[in-house]
Write a protein that holds these residues in place. Structure first.
Motif, PDB file in Angstrom:
ATOM      1  N   ALA A  17     -67.177 -17.661  36.419  1.00 36.13           N
ATOM      2  CA  ALA A  17     -67.658 -18.655  35.465  1.00 36.13           C
ATOM      3  C   ALA A  17     -67.695 -18.096  34.043  1.00 36.13           C
ATOM      4  O   ALA A  17     -67.677 -18.846  33.075  1.00 36.13           O
ATOM      5  CB  ALA A  17     -69.042 -19.151  35.871  1.00 36.13           C
ATOM      6  N   GLN A  18     -67.722 -16.761  33.899  1.00 35.66           N
ATOM      7  CA  GLN A  18     -67.762 -16.124  32.589  1.00 35.66           C
ATOM      8  C   GLN A  18     -66.444 -15.448  32.234  1.00 35.66           C
ATOM      9  O   GLN A  18     -66.375 -14.626  31.327  1.00 35.66           O
ATOM     10  CB  GLN A  18     -68.885 -15.081  32.560  1.00 35.66           C
ATOM     11  CG  GLN A  18     -70.257 -15.663  32.753  1.00 35.66           C
ATOM     12  CD  GLN A  18     -71.313 -14.576  32.849  1.00 35.66           C
ATOM     13  OE1 GLN A  18     -71.035 -13.397  32.649  1.00 35.66           O
ATOM     14  NE2 GLN A  18     -72.531 -14.978  33.154  1.00 35.66           N
ATOM     15  N   SER A  19     -65.363 -15.809  32.941  1.00 39.95           N
ATOM     16  CA  SER A  19     -64.081 -15.128  32.758  1.00 39.95           C
ATOM     17  C   SER A  19     -63.523 -15.233  31.340  1.00 39.95           C
ATOM     18  O   SER A  19     -62.860 -14.323  30.867  1.00 39.95           O
ATOM     19  CB  SER A  19     -63.047 -15.655  33.749  1.00 39.95           C
ATOM     20  OG  SER A  19     -62.745 -17.006  33.477  1.00 39.95           O
ATOM     21  N   SER A  20     -63.798 -16.310  30.651  1.00 32.23           N
ATOM     22  CA  SER A  20     -63.243 -16.475  29.307  1.00 32.23           C
ATOM     23  C   SER A  20     -64.246 -16.138  28.200  1.00 32.23           C
ATOM     24  O   SER A  20     -63.950 -16.333  27.025  1.00 32.23           O
ATOM     25  CB  SER A  20     -62.700 -17.889  29.123  1.00 32.23           C
ATOM     26  OG  SER A  20     -63.736 -18.820  29.323  1.00 32.23           O
ATOM     27  N   ALA A  21     -65.401 -15.612  28.563  1.00 30.69           N
ATOM     28  CA  ALA A  21     -66.400 -15.227  27.559  1.00 30.69           C
ATOM     29  C   ALA A  21     -65.885 -14.037  26.754  1.00 30.69           C
ATOM     30  O   ALA A  21     -65.156 -13.196  27.276  1.00 30.69           O
ATOM     31  CB  ALA A  21     -67.717 -14.875  28.242  1.00 30.69           C
ATOM     32  N   PRO A  22     -66.240 -13.956  25.473  1.00 28.69           N
ATOM     33  CA  PRO A  22     -65.801 -12.817  24.652  1.00 28.69           C
ATOM     34  C   PRO A  22     -66.349 -11.496  25.193  1.00 28.69           C
ATOM     35  O   PRO A  22     -67.378 -11.466  25.854  1.00 28.69           O
ATOM     36  CB  PRO A  22     -66.385 -13.111  23.273  1.00 28.69           C
ATOM     37  CG  PRO A  22     -67.031 -14.427  23.336  1.00 28.69           C
ATOM     38  CD  PRO A  22     -67.053 -14.892  24.753  1.00 28.69           C
ATOM     39  N   ALA A  23     -65.644 -10.413  24.894  1.00 26.47           N
ATOM     40  CA  ALA A  23     -66.071  -9.080  25.331  1.00 26.47           C
ATOM     41  C   ALA A  23     -66.011  -8.126  24.151  1.00 26.47           C
ATOM     42  O   ALA A  23     -65.126  -8.220  23.309  1.00 26.47           O
ATOM     43  CB  ALA A  23     -65.169  -8.588  26.451  1.00 26.47           C
ATOM     44  N   THR A  24     -66.948  -7.210  24.091  1.00 26.66           N
ATOM     45  CA  THR A  24     -66.975  -6.170  23.071  1.00 26.66           C
ATOM     46  C   THR A  24     -66.443  -4.893  23.684  1.00 26.66           C
ATOM     47  O   THR A  24     -66.814  -4.536  24.800  1.00 26.66           O
ATOM     48  CB  THR A  24     -68.416  -5.964  22.555  1.00 26.66           C
ATOM     49  OG1 THR A  24     -68.904  -7.194  22.049  1.00 26.66           O
ATOM     50  CG2 THR A  24     -68.476  -4.912  21.466  1.00 26.66           C
TER      51      THR A  24
END
Length: 71
Positions: free
Chosen positions: A22-29
């Protein structure tokens, strides 16, 4: 839980993050703290033949594409 691969545009580092689908497209740092990252297309590699090869698959019996190509 799935792992997603990202590349940092600022430093070029490639890293993985484990998160729910569900969080696969969330931004990553990135681990260096840069926010300008891009999610990479990951491929799945399956190795080994498992005892079933082309020689033992009859024509039209499935093969690589369900028998439509005659392989």
């Amino acid at each position: 839980m799935p792992r997603y691969e990202f590349r940092c545009r600022a430093c070029g580092d490639t890293f993985e993050i484990e998160r729910p689908m569900a969080q696969s497209s969330a931004p990553a740092t990135c681990p260096q703290g840069h926010a300008d990252t891009v999610k990479l297309l990951s491929t799945v590699a399956v190795t080994g033949r498992g005892g079933v090869g082309r020689e033992s698959t009859p024509r039209g019996g499935g093969g690589c594409c369900g028998g439509g190509c005659g392989c």
